[in-house]
Design a protein around this motif. Structure first.
Motif, PDB file in Angstrom:
ATOM      1  N   TYR A 124     -17.321  43.021  81.047  1.00  0.00           N
ATOM      2  CA  TYR A 124     -17.457  44.097  80.063  1.00  0.00           C
ATOM      3  C   TYR A 124     -18.543  43.797  79.034  1.00  0.00           C
ATOM      4  O   TYR A 124     -19.265  44.704  78.628  1.00  0.00           O
ATOM      5  CB  TYR A 124     -16.098  44.414  79.419  1.00  0.00           C
ATOM      6  CG  TYR A 124     -15.241  45.202  80.381  1.00  0.00           C
ATOM      7  CD1 TYR A 124     -15.207  46.592  80.341  1.00  0.00           C
ATOM      8  CD2 TYR A 124     -14.529  44.559  81.391  1.00  0.00           C
ATOM      9  CE1 TYR A 124     -14.464  47.323  81.258  1.00  0.00           C
ATOM     10  CE2 TYR A 124     -13.778  45.278  82.308  1.00  0.00           C
ATOM     11  CZ  TYR A 124     -13.749  46.660  82.241  1.00  0.00           C
ATOM     12  OH  TYR A 124     -13.031  47.386  83.155  1.00  0.00           O
ATOM     13  N   TYR A 160     -21.748  46.171  78.826  1.00  0.00           N
ATOM     14  CA  TYR A 160     -22.061  46.754  77.509  1.00  0.00           C
ATOM     15  C   TYR A 160     -23.513  46.425  77.121  1.00  0.00           C
ATOM     16  O   TYR A 160     -24.274  47.309  76.706  1.00  0.00           O
ATOM     17  CB  TYR A 160     -21.093  46.193  76.457  1.00  0.00           C
ATOM     18  CG  TYR A 160     -21.436  46.603  75.048  1.00  0.00           C
ATOM     19  CD1 TYR A 160     -20.911  47.764  74.478  1.00  0.00           C
ATOM     20  CD2 TYR A 160     -22.320  45.836  74.278  1.00  0.00           C
ATOM     21  CE1 TYR A 160     -21.245  48.154  73.188  1.00  0.00           C
ATOM     22  CE2 TYR A 160     -22.664  46.214  72.990  1.00  0.00           C
ATOM     23  CZ  TYR A 160     -22.126  47.370  72.451  1.00  0.00           C
ATOM     24  OH  TYR A 160     -22.467  47.747  71.180  1.00  0.00           O
ATOM     25  N   LEU A 180     -26.774  53.292  74.350  1.00  0.00           N
ATOM     26  CA  LEU A 180     -25.484  53.256  73.641  1.00  0.00           C
ATOM     27  C   LEU A 180     -25.334  54.440  72.694  1.00  0.00           C
ATOM     28  O   LEU A 180     -24.238  54.952  72.507  1.00  0.00           O
ATOM     29  CB  LEU A 180     -25.325  51.954  72.858  1.00  0.00           C
ATOM     30  CG  LEU A 180     -24.997  50.704  73.676  1.00  0.00           C
ATOM     31  CD1 LEU A 180     -24.862  49.504  72.763  1.00  0.00           C
ATOM     32  CD2 LEU A 180     -23.731  50.893  74.502  1.00  0.00           C
ATOM     33  N   ILE A 219     -17.716  52.198  81.337  1.00  0.00           N
ATOM     34  CA  ILE A 219     -18.461  52.390  80.086  1.00  0.00           C
ATOM     35  C   ILE A 219     -19.411  53.584  80.204  1.00  0.00           C
ATOM     36  O   ILE A 219     -19.531  54.397  79.284  1.00  0.00           O
ATOM     37  CB  ILE A 219     -19.228  51.094  79.703  1.00  0.00           C
ATOM     38  CG1 ILE A 219     -18.222  49.978  79.389  1.00  0.00           C
ATOM     39  CG2 ILE A 219     -20.157  51.330  78.511  1.00  0.00           C
ATOM     40  CD1 ILE A 219     -18.837  48.616  79.113  1.00  0.00           C
ATOM     41  N   ALA A 254     -20.568  44.138  69.740  1.00  0.00           N
ATOM     42  CA  ALA A 254     -20.124  44.548  71.082  1.00  0.00           C
ATOM     43  C   ALA A 254     -18.596  44.627  71.125  1.00  0.00           C
ATOM     44  O   ALA A 254     -18.018  45.585  71.631  1.00  0.00           O
ATOM     45  CB  ALA A 254     -20.639  43.565  72.124  1.00  0.00           C
ATOM     46  N   LEU A 312     -16.152  47.661  72.191  1.00  0.00           N
ATOM     47  CA  LEU A 312     -15.300  47.497  73.370  1.00  0.00           C
ATOM     48  C   LEU A 312     -13.824  47.578  72.997  1.00  0.00           C
ATOM     49  O   LEU A 312     -13.022  48.232  73.671  1.00  0.00           O
ATOM     50  CB  LEU A 312     -15.608  46.152  74.062  1.00  0.00           C
ATOM     51  CG  LEU A 312     -16.980  46.045  74.746  1.00  0.00           C
ATOM     52  CD1 LEU A 312     -17.273  44.616  75.169  1.00  0.00           C
ATOM     53  CD2 LEU A 312     -17.049  46.967  75.973  1.00  0.00           C
TER      54      LEU A 312
END
Ligand SMILES: NC(=O)c1ccc[n+]([C@@H]2O[C@H](COP(=O)([O-])OP(=O)(O)OC[C@H]3O[C@@H](n4cnc5c(N)ncnc54)[C@H](OP(=O)(O)O)[C@@H]3O)[C@@H](O)[C@H]2O)c1
Length: 320
Positions: free
Chosen positions: A115, A119, A128, A155, A273, A277
């Protein structure tokens, strides 16, 4: 205590379960009793001697884990370079994160590398934060059915991305489509660059998440639209990425590198991050895809699943 040890560099058959010394805590570290370990492609490269910075064997294998923190009895997941596939680890406090109550230890062990990497791939691709009036971004994700790939799909769905993903198998592609992948490309049945051309009506994609290396880096550049970015983060073919910089001029394209080992030392980036997350996790949007769980004693078989492209999502080793 018991651990998966790399006694000497070689293929996955060198791995053995052996007794090793208890970990000794250094400043900034704490003790975690490991319940499960997540297997990464990097573990294979480490055993083979192809991972930068690997200490001389013998060494304990494994770069991510989930377990019980000795200081407060809470379940945590963590990241390290090696040493994770052991009954107890001395873990860096900065690289430990709480595991949602409804997740299993196997799911926790499948989170950190996949992840954070996925990301950061979107971060490097500049995707993003999308202005409200911007067109839907398109991303090609190689090995979309793997550990990083399935995380990137979860994501991407949250970011409103149109996703194109490659895999060697129809069955794997069908399973990733259930996670939100819109366009599956079986590279054993067609040329993925041609498929991207057809599916995007010649426009190409805004970013490619590229972990194959060799000729695929350049081929991925050819899949880009104007000002597109190839995010290079692996070389599963064993071949170094080949890029002809002249090909970048034409479309104003660029190639970016991404290495979690390096980024994991950047405290501010990791914190930012994790903030995003963990917010998605709290809303129930992210859940690691665990395809295979094997006992510690079958570490070589578990590594082989990745090497032979037989895995779907994450392969996890169970310790307790
Ligand atoms: N830079 C970083 O920080 C970072 C972090 C994490 C991972 N990575 C890289 O990302 C890639 C994926 O890692 P992962 O741990 O999530 O593994 P994974 O994707 O779960 O497993 C590897 C998958 O890659 C596909 N593949 C394509 N060509 C392959 C080949 N020549 N040999 C073996 N597999 C091939 C296979 O899927 P199909 O059969 O569906 O094609 C295979 O199942 C690796 O290259 C890894 O080194 C980099």
């Amino acid at each position: 205590m018991k651990a998966v040890v790399i006694p000497r560099l070689g293929d996955v058959d060198v791995l053995e379960v052996a007794q090793v010394d208890e970990p000794v805590l250094a400043p900034g570290q704490e003790l975690v009793r490991v319940e499960a370990g997540g297997i990464n492609f990097a573990d294979i490269m480490t055993a083979q001697g192809g991972y930068p910075g690997t200490p001389k064997p013998p060494l304990v294998a494994g770069r991510e884990f989930c377990g019980i923190r000795a200081s407060d009895g809470k379940r945590v997941m963590g990241y390290m370079q090696w040493g994770a596939f052991a009954e107890r680890v001395a873990a860096s406090t900065a690289l430990l994160w709480p595991v949602p109550r409804e997740w299993s230890a196997e799911e926790g062990a499948a989170f950190p590398v996949n992840y954070f990497t996925a990301y950061f791939a979107y971060w490097k691709a500049g995707l993003l934060e999308k202005p409200a009036d911007a067109p839907t971004p398109r991303v090609l994700i190689h090995a979309v059915a793997g550990g990083v790939g399935t995380a990137a799909v979860q994501i991407g769905k949250l970011l409103g991305v149109e996703m194109y993903g490659t895999s060697s198998s129809e069955e794997k592609l069908a399973r990733v489509k259930a996670l939100g992948l819109q366009h599956g490309i079986n590279y054993r049945q067609c040329d993925y660059a041609e498929a991207i051309k057809d599916l995007t009506h010649g426009k190409g994609v805004d970013a490619v998440f590229e972990m194959l290396g060799g000729e695929h880096t350049m081929k991925s550049v050819r899949c880009l639209s104007d000002f597109g970015r190839v995010i290079v983060y692996g070389a599963a073919t064993g071949q170094p990425a080949l890029v002809d910089a002249r090909m970048l001029y034409a479309k104003g394209a660029s190639v970016h590198g991404l290495w979690l080992s390096y980024l994991s030392a950047k405290r501010d980036l990791m914190t930012k991050a994790w903030e995003q997350l963990s917010a998605w996790m709290a809303q129930g949007h992210l859940r690691p895809v665990v395809g295979h769980v094997l006992p510690l004693e079958r570490a070589a078989d578990a590594y082989r699943l990745l090497l032979e492209r037989k895995n779907f999502g994450k392969v996890v080793l169970k310790l307790t």
